[in-house]
Design an enzyme around this catalytic site. Structure first.
Site, PDB file in Angstrom:
ATOM      1  N   LEU A   1       4.329  -9.979  12.213  1.00 16.45           N
ATOM      2  CA  LEU A   1       3.305 -10.318  11.223  1.00 16.45           C
ATOM      3  C   LEU A   1       3.722  -9.793   9.850  1.00 16.45           C
ATOM      4  O   LEU A   1       3.844  -8.590   9.649  1.00 16.45           O
ATOM      5  CB  LEU A   1       1.956  -9.711  11.622  1.00 16.45           C
ATOM      6  CG  LEU A   1       0.792  -9.953  10.666  1.00 16.45           C
ATOM      7  CD1 LEU A   1       0.406 -11.428  10.641  1.00 16.45           C
ATOM      8  CD2 LEU A   1      -0.412  -9.099  11.052  1.00 16.45           C
TER       9      LEU A   1
ATOM     10  N   HIS B   1       2.385   2.564   9.688  1.00 14.67           N
ATOM     11  CA  HIS B   1       2.796   2.478   8.290  1.00 14.67           C
ATOM     12  C   HIS B   1       1.587   2.111   7.427  1.00 14.67           C
ATOM     13  O   HIS B   1       0.702   1.372   7.857  1.00 14.67           O
ATOM     14  CB  HIS B   1       3.887   1.409   8.170  1.00 14.67           C
ATOM     15  CG  HIS B   1       4.597   1.376   6.863  1.00 14.67           C
ATOM     16  ND1 HIS B   1       4.051   0.788   5.737  1.00 14.67           N
ATOM     17  CD2 HIS B   1       5.821   1.842   6.479  1.00 14.67           C
ATOM     18  CE1 HIS B   1       4.907   0.882   4.740  1.00 14.67           C
ATOM     19  NE2 HIS B   1       5.987   1.521   5.162  1.00 14.67           N
TER      20      HIS B   1
END
Length: 348
Positions: free
Chosen positions: A125, A229
């Site tokens: 993604l 992240h």
């Protein structure tokens, strides 16, 4: 118009540009033209049903039809680990105690496993940063679930998503620096890149298969376990709203969280329904409507749009303009699948 569709050979250049912007840590989107061309070819083969279940993987794109440019990509693997091992760390609690000293210690260990073998995976993604606004990210992520819903027989009971772990602006992973580099003797970026292009033999050859005692790692590495992240946090929120959950499984390189769910319990799967297309030239698509993902039922040429539907009542009919019907490649009377885009998640 933003169009979600199955990948095409002509998309290679745009996807290569996206991979260059993705940075370190997005393992399944390496900046490698040969690999990406192969990935696109595998996806097209999968859409043409010429590969076995263990090799099937679908790649989708988000196209800005006005700019004629692919601005996002997302992927879906049918069943991982059937031909090559898919490794993860399982975070487990251990206890040691001494009655004589009156000491009770509880701590975590990391155990190498292959817990997700045979499961489907949401992967790859990435959305162009200039398009990370409105509902584009949610649309790009969740449209894959309408594909699963339309072709449910292809997919197993369970699905997971391996999230990008904590990596700093220099591409350094604190977890890798505390653990992986001592066994692989290569930088994190190189190990991540090799895994991304399919060179995974070194993992089995060099990975420590004994339990790793988490308290022996640096504090920074310990804090990274099960985290994601900063650019991946919105994607995690999308999946958690959908019904995915973290169950103490992490990536073996950066310790990013692995989220898991039962497919039939996912909100989009449960909310999706079939309706019949009715052609209508004047359809209000204002902000008063509820955003819905609307897809065709074409396996090889799967396409979806994000549309505001003014009447949220569960009607058996959906009014579409000629332009929307053309984008979806449907005709009046055809069935389409739609699902509401849950309003509490609106950002990528």
């Amino acid at each position: 118009m933003m169009l979600f569709r199955s990948v095409q050979q002509k998309d290679l250049g745009d996807i290569l540009d996206l991979s260059a912007r993705a940075g370190v840590g997005l393992t399944s989107l390496p900046n490698n033209q040969e690999y990406l061309a192969s990935r696109i070819a595998r996806s097209i083969d999968s859409f043409n049903d010429v590969r076995g279940r263990s090799q099937q993987g679908f790649l989708f794109t988000l196209e800005d039809t006005e700019q004629h440019r692919v601005v996002g990509v997302s992927g879906l693997e049918v069943a991982v680990g059937l031909e090559e091992p898919f490794y993860n760390f399982r975070v487990q609690k251990s206890v040691r105690s001494s009655r004589e000293l009156g000491v009770y210690n509880s701590f975590e260990t990391l155990i190498v496993g292959q817990d997700h073998t045979g499961y489907s995976e949401l992967c790859t993604l990435f959305l162009d940063p200039t398009y990370q606004k409105g509902r584009n990210g949610v649309f790009l992520s969740r449209s894959r679930l309408l594909f699963i819903s339309a072709f449910r027989h292809l997919f197993p009971k369970t699905i997971f998503a391996e999230m990008r772990g904590v990596v700093d602006k220099k591409g350094e992973s604190p977890f890798w620096n505390a653990l992986g580099k001592h066994f692989f003797n290569v930088p994190f970026a190189q190990a991540d890149y090799l895994t991304g292009i399919g060179a995974k033999t070194f993992i089995a050859e060099l990975m420590p298969f004994h339990p790793i005692y988490v308290p022996l790692l640096s504090e920074e590495a310990q804090q990274a376990i099960g985290q994601v992240h900063q650019d991946t946090a919105p994607a995690r929120a999308i999946l958690e709203k959908e019904g995915f959950a973290y169950n103490d499984a992490v990536d073996i390189f950066d310790a990013g969280a692995i989220l898991q769910a039962e497919i039939d319990n996912l909100r989009t799967i449960k909310a999706s329904r079939l309706v019949s297309v009715k052609k209508c030239e004047n359809v209000a698509r204002d902000e008063n409507g509820l955003p819905h993902i609307v897809s065709n039922l074409h396996f090889q040429d799967f396409k979806a749009l994000l549309l505001n539907i003014p009447d949220p009542a569960e009607s058996d009919e959906l009014r579409l303009t000629a332009a929307e019907m053309d984008a979806l490649q449907v005709e009046e009377g055809d069935s389409v699948r739609c699902a509401v885009l849950f309003s509490e998640v609106t950002t990528q």
